[in-house]
Each structure stands twice: as C-alpha cells, then as structure tokens.
Design a protein around this motif. Structure first.
Motif, PDB file in Angstrom:
ATOM      1  N   LEU A 276     -16.478  -7.279  -3.080  1.00  9.84           N
ATOM      2  CA  LEU A 276     -15.789  -6.453  -1.750  1.00  9.84           C
ATOM      3  C   LEU A 276     -16.041  -5.001  -1.640  1.00  9.84           C
ATOM      4  CD1 LEU A 276     -12.437  -4.746  -2.839  1.00  9.84           C
ATOM      5  CD2 LEU A 276     -13.281  -6.462  -4.267  1.00  9.84           C
ATOM      6  N   PRO A 277     -16.280  -4.471  -0.405  1.00 16.16           N
ATOM      7  CA  PRO A 277     -16.404  -3.158  -0.127  1.00 16.16           C
ATOM      8  C   PRO A 277     -15.055  -2.512  -0.167  1.00 16.16           C
ATOM      9  CG  PRO A 277     -16.426  -4.380   1.978  1.00 16.16           C
ATOM     10  CD  PRO A 277     -16.108  -5.425   0.840  1.00 16.16           C
ATOM     11  N   HIS A 278     -14.777  -1.195  -0.182  1.00 11.94           N
ATOM     12  CA  HIS A 278     -13.573  -0.407  -0.339  1.00 11.94           C
ATOM     13  C   HIS A 278     -12.713  -0.756   0.903  1.00 11.94           C
ATOM     14  CE1 HIS A 278     -15.317   2.400   2.764  1.00 11.94           C
ATOM     15  NE2 HIS A 278     -16.370   2.125   2.066  1.00 11.94           N
ATOM     16  N   SER A 279     -13.690  -1.082   2.160  1.00 11.03           N
ATOM     17  CA  SER A 279     -12.787  -1.298   3.334  1.00 11.03           C
ATOM     18  C   SER A 279     -12.056  -2.476   3.374  1.00 11.03           C
ATOM     19  CB  SER A 279     -13.826  -1.340   4.323  1.00 11.03           C
ATOM     20  OG  SER A 279     -14.897  -2.266   4.202  1.00 11.03           O
ATOM     21  N   THR A 280     -12.244  -3.265   2.256  1.00 10.27           N
ATOM     22  CA  THR A 280     -11.368  -4.383   2.267  1.00 10.27           C
ATOM     23  C   THR A 280     -10.203  -4.297   1.442  1.00 10.27           C
ATOM     24  OG1 THR A 280     -13.518  -5.769   2.488  1.00 10.27           O
ATOM     25  CG2 THR A 280     -11.532  -6.969   1.568  1.00 10.27           C
ATOM     26  N   LEU A 281     -10.040  -3.283   0.937  1.00 11.95           N
ATOM     27  CA  LEU A 281      -8.790  -2.985  -0.094  1.00 11.95           C
ATOM     28  C   LEU A 281      -7.475  -2.728   0.859  1.00 11.95           C
ATOM     29  CD1 LEU A 281     -10.101  -0.556  -2.924  1.00 11.95           C
ATOM     30  CD2 LEU A 281      -8.782  -2.807  -3.242  1.00 11.95           C
ATOM     31  N   ASP A 282      -6.564  -3.150   0.583  1.00  8.03           N
ATOM     32  CA  ASP A 282      -5.197  -2.936   1.162  1.00  8.03           C
ATOM     33  C   ASP A 282      -4.092  -2.436   0.181  1.00  8.03           C
ATOM     34  OD1 ASP A 282      -3.001  -2.631   2.616  1.00  8.03           O
ATOM     35  OD2 ASP A 282      -3.016  -4.371   3.588  1.00  8.03           O
ATOM     36  N   MET A 283      -4.163  -1.295  -0.211  1.00  2.57           N
ATOM     37  CA  MET A 283      -3.235  -0.893  -1.369  1.00  2.57           C
ATOM     38  C   MET A 283      -1.604  -0.810  -1.143  1.00  2.57           C
ATOM     39  SD  MET A 283      -5.391  -0.736  -3.992  1.00  2.57           S
ATOM     40  CE  MET A 283      -5.113   0.383  -5.234  1.00  2.57           C
ATOM     41  N   SER A 284      -1.425  -0.970   0.396  1.00  2.00           N
ATOM     42  CA  SER A 284      -0.183  -1.059   0.800  1.00  2.00           C
ATOM     43  C   SER A 284       0.563  -2.359   0.754  1.00  2.00           C
ATOM     44  CB  SER A 284      -0.127  -0.719   2.614  1.00  2.00           C
ATOM     45  OG  SER A 284      -0.877  -1.819   3.321  1.00  2.00           O
ATOM     46  N   VAL A 285       0.023  -3.415   0.233  1.00  2.00           N
ATOM     47  CA  VAL A 285       0.522  -4.608  -0.027  1.00  2.00           C
ATOM     48  C   VAL A 285       0.347  -4.924  -1.493  1.00  2.00           C
ATOM     49  CG1 VAL A 285       0.534  -5.449   2.407  1.00  2.00           C
ATOM     50  CG2 VAL A 285      -1.177  -6.205   0.685  1.00  2.00           C
ATOM     51  N   ARG A 286       1.100  -5.805  -2.110  1.00  2.00           N
ATOM     52  CA  ARG A 286       1.064  -6.289  -3.447  1.00  2.00           C
ATOM     53  C   ARG A 286       0.866  -7.823  -3.544  1.00  2.00           C
ATOM     54  NH1 ARG A 286       2.090  -2.898  -7.795  1.00  2.00           N
ATOM     55  NH2 ARG A 286       2.788  -0.920  -6.997  1.00  2.00           N
ATOM     56  N   ASP A 287       1.708  -8.391  -3.054  1.00  2.00           N
ATOM     57  CA  ASP A 287       1.862  -9.878  -3.098  1.00  2.00           C
ATOM     58  C   ASP A 287       1.017 -10.493  -2.165  1.00  2.00           C
ATOM     59  OD1 ASP A 287       2.497 -12.710  -3.151  1.00  2.00           O
ATOM     60  OD2 ASP A 287       4.477 -12.242  -4.066  1.00  2.00           O
ATOM     61  N   GLY A 288      -0.036 -10.688  -2.206  1.00  2.00           N
ATOM     62  CA  GLY A 288      -1.078 -11.363  -1.325  1.00  2.00           C
ATOM     63  C   GLY A 288      -0.468 -12.678  -0.664  1.00  2.00           C
ATOM     64  N   VAL A 289       0.223 -13.556  -1.399  1.00  2.00           N
ATOM     65  CA  VAL A 289       0.514 -14.903  -0.929  1.00  2.00           C
ATOM     66  C   VAL A 289       1.740 -14.588   0.255  1.00  2.00           C
ATOM     67  CG1 VAL A 289       1.522 -17.097  -1.520  1.00  2.00           C
ATOM     68  CG2 VAL A 289      -0.157 -16.151  -2.833  1.00  2.00           C
ATOM     69  N   ARG A 290       2.660 -13.671  -0.207  1.00  2.00           N
ATOM     70  CA  ARG A 290       3.750 -13.502   0.644  1.00  2.00           C
ATOM     71  C   ARG A 290       3.391 -12.598   1.769  1.00  2.00           C
ATOM     72  NH1 ARG A 290       9.109 -13.247  -1.576  1.00  2.00           N
ATOM     73  NH2 ARG A 290       9.473 -14.894  -3.405  1.00  2.00           N
ATOM     74  N   GLU A 291       2.565 -11.626   1.606  1.00  2.00           N
ATOM     75  CA  GLU A 291       2.333 -10.476   2.622  1.00  2.00           C
ATOM     76  C   GLU A 291       1.031 -10.479   3.604  1.00  2.00           C
ATOM     77  OE1 GLU A 291       4.093  -6.495   0.673  1.00  2.00           O
ATOM     78  OE2 GLU A 291       3.534  -7.603  -1.024  1.00  2.00           O
ATOM     79  N   ILE A 292       0.047 -11.123   2.997  1.00  2.00           N
ATOM     80  CA  ILE A 292      -1.108 -11.093   3.892  1.00  2.00           C
ATOM     81  C   ILE A 292      -0.852 -12.251   5.098  1.00  2.00           C
ATOM     82  CG2 ILE A 292      -3.517 -11.675   3.924  1.00  2.00           C
ATOM     83  CD1 ILE A 292      -3.703 -10.586   1.198  1.00  2.00           C
TER      84      ILE A 292
END
Ligand SMILES: CSC[C@@H](O)[C@@H](O)C(=O)COP(=O)(O)O
Length: 367
Positions: A276-292
């Motif tokens: 991944l590139p830095h532009s793919t990081l979303d530090m504002s969410v933790r739980d990917g299954v619930r939040e993405i």
C-alpha cells in the motif's frame, strides 16, 4: 510502464488539446487499447463510476484532475467545494479518493479565484508524481521478500498468488503489489504469478494477465476458487495483494475474495503480504469490518460476464439462470490477524497500530 514498447502512464494531461485529461479505458482492456479524452468533471465522475479508471491510487489522481477541469469553467469557492464533494461520492471504499480530494482542497482553498485552475493542475500533477515515486519504492521494499524465497529454492520458480489488479494501470505507474513483482522480474528472479480471475469484473484475468503479459512476466490465470487447493499442495510461496483502505489496527479492505485468500493462506502457513501507498491509510478508523463502507455494485456484474467471441466481437452474456437475483459486494475486509505484513513506500511493517506508527509517526496524534 510500456505497452508494446511505448511508455505510458495511466493518466496524463494534453496541454496541446486544451489541457484535457487522457486515460486508458480499462473497460476495453484487454481487447483494445483505447485512450479516452476527458474534458469536464462529469466525464471524470462517469469514468470513475463506470470503472473506465479504477484502482485506489488511480481514482484519486483522476479525481484530482477532474477538479482541475471543473475549475477552468468556474473557480469560485462554491464550485470548488461542490465539485470535490460530487467527485468524492463516485466510489465509497478506496480512501485514496478522499485523500486526493482533501489534498486538493487544502492546496486550493487559500488560492484566490482567478488563479485556481493553474494551481489545481499543479496540485494534481504533484499527486500523480507522488504516486509514481511511492509505487516505485513499494516495489523496492517488497523485493527482499521474493529474494528470500529465491534463496530458499534456487533455480525453482517463485510462485506468487495475486488477486484483482494492483498493477501500473491501478496506480499512475508501477503498481503496488505488482510493482514488487515487476521489480523482482526485472532483477532476474524467476517469478511466476498465479492470477486470480477476480469475478465478477475479472480484473485478474482481463487486466493483471494483460499487464503481466505485456511485461513478459510468466503467469497463469486461475479460477478464484483454485487458490486454496494450490496452497494445500505447496504451489504458492507467497500471496501479494493491494488494498483500498488500511485501518489504524491494520485491517485491510480489498477486492471481494481477498479475505478468503487470507484465510486459506493462514491455514496453510503461506505468507500473506499487502502492499500500500501512504494514501491508502485511514488512521481515523480502527475496525475495518465494522467501519469501512463496502461498495455494492450492480448485480448484473455477477449475473453476466463480458468476453471476446472467437470471431473477435466483445460481448456481454448472461451466465446465471434466467430470473435469479444477484448480490455484488465489491470489496471485503481482511482482519489484521490474517495479514503477515504490510509493504509501504517507507518499508515493511506488521499489520498493527504499532507497526504503522513505526513507519508513520506523524499519524500518532490522529484520532
Ligand atoms: C492499487 S491496488 C489496490 C486496490 O485498488 C485493488 O486491489 C482493488 O481492489 C481495485 O478494485 P477496483 O474495484 O478494480 O477499483
């Protein structure tokens, strides 16, 4: 990268033609290399939604140019905000889209109307150049993983399994997971790629296979369901995939089916790496299954398939039983516990908050 010896990027601007934006129409690949000319933000939005351009980093870069095209006609504050919001709604899962548009807004809000269009082209070009260099570095940081496999089995092919398309046409150049493969191949390592077909849209069999073929990388297309079987029989040395969003705890959203590959890799002790590139990081969410947010696309993509007839016509045919309904979630989330590690432009790390902050300490303060 090159198509038949001619160097291309996946998006560029033509100053000789009214600063229009050029893309390769990915809905026409692998049958035809067709270049599209985009002249306004509506065409850009259509290109992203219809997946004429696709791949997380590329949709961010193309959206940035879409904003530049729009500001040539109206560069008021209201237009800037409205067009950025409209482009941001085109696809929901890849965070790169929001990352690119936010970066454009930060660059353009302080610029006085009258100067904004030129500033927007410059800011979009910065995003594109950033992506090219970032993807080149991802390849460099992933290369030692394949060198280590080569050292363990001298003279034998390094079998990499990949899903979807993570190549130069999914980014501005080089790609993410495929950047690692290209650099290993160019360094003389005997790489062979198992290419997941990647139903329903076949980004693997149509796009990855096309790219690898153009670059001379040995590869074999497999049905999506074949990966687990190949892993059980020792035919996969490593899984390399890309991602559309990585959360603070290292969960990974990627093309539907990635999660099943990660489960099979885990069960068989096959390393599962995500580039991944830095532009793919979303530090504002933790739980990917619930939040993405997971994009749900038209069910027809599942019920139908597109291909070339033996006499050269490209046709879409229904493959499902007449009358059956379909469901088409376009992405899934692989929990961090199934990810061996992340490959970024700054190096490799664990798929965890500590791992990510080790490489990106500037995100420590982000909520
Ligand atoms: C640059 S590679 C990362 C992802 O964008 C890729 O794996 C992927 O899932 C693309 O999905 P797509 O729906 O084709 O845009």
């Amino acid at each position: 990268m090159k198509i038949d010896g001619v160097p291309y990027r996946s998006v560029w601007v033509d100053p000789e033609d009214g600063w229009s934006v050029r893309i390769l129409d990915q809905t026409r690949l692998p049958w035809t290399v067709e270049i599209l000319r985009l002249v306004d933000e509506k065409q850009v939005a259509h290109a992203i939604k219809s997946m004429q351009v696709r791949g997380a980093p590329l949709i961010g870069a193309v959206a940035a140019y879409g904003l530049a095209l729009a500001l040539r006609r109206d560069d008021s504050d209201a237009a800037l905000e409205a067009v950025a919001a409209m482009l941001g709604r085109t696809r929901p899962t890849a965070i790169n889209l929001r990352w690119a548009l936010d970066r454009m807004l930060r660059a353009l809000r302080p610029v006085a109307p009258g100067n904004r269009a030129a500033a927007a082209y410059a800011a979009a070009a910065d995003i594109a150049e950033d992506d090219v260099e970032t993807c080149r570095r991802i390849g460099q940081h992933g290369l030692p993983l394949l060198q280590a496999i080569a050292a363990r089995k001298p003279g034998k092919p390094i079998n990499v399994l990949t899903h979807c398309n993570t190549g130069w046409i999914a980014t501005v150049d080089y790609g993410t997971a495929l950047s690692v493969i290209y650099q290993a191949h160019d360094a003389g390592l005997p790489v062979h790629v198992w290419v997941d077909e990647t139903r329903p849209r076949n980004q693997g069999s149509a796009l990855t296979a096309w790219e690898l073929g153009k670059h001379g990388v040995p590869h074999t297309v497999i049905a999506d369901n074949a990966g687990g079987h190949l892993m059980q029989h020792g035919e996969v040395d490593i899984v390399l995939v890309g991602t559309d969003r990585v959360t603070r705890q290292g969960d990974v959203a990627n093309k539907i089916g990635t999660y099943l590959k990660a489960l099979a890799a885990h069960d068989n002790g096959v390393p599962f790496w995500v580039a991944l590139p830095h532009s793919t990081l979303d530090m504002s969410v933790r739980d990917g299954v619930r939040e993405i947010p997971i994009e749900e696309r038209d069910a027809r993509e599942v019920l139908e398939t597109t291909g070339q007839t033996w006499d050269g016509r490209v046709e879409t045919v229904r493959t499902a039983a007449p009358g059956s309904a379909g469901l088409n979630p376009a992405f899934d989330v692989t929990p961090a516990r199934l990810v061996t590690g992340l490959i970024t432009e700054r190096g490799r790390c664990d798929a965890s908050e500590a791992g990510l902050l080790g490489l990106y300490p500037e995100f420590a303060a982000a909520a």
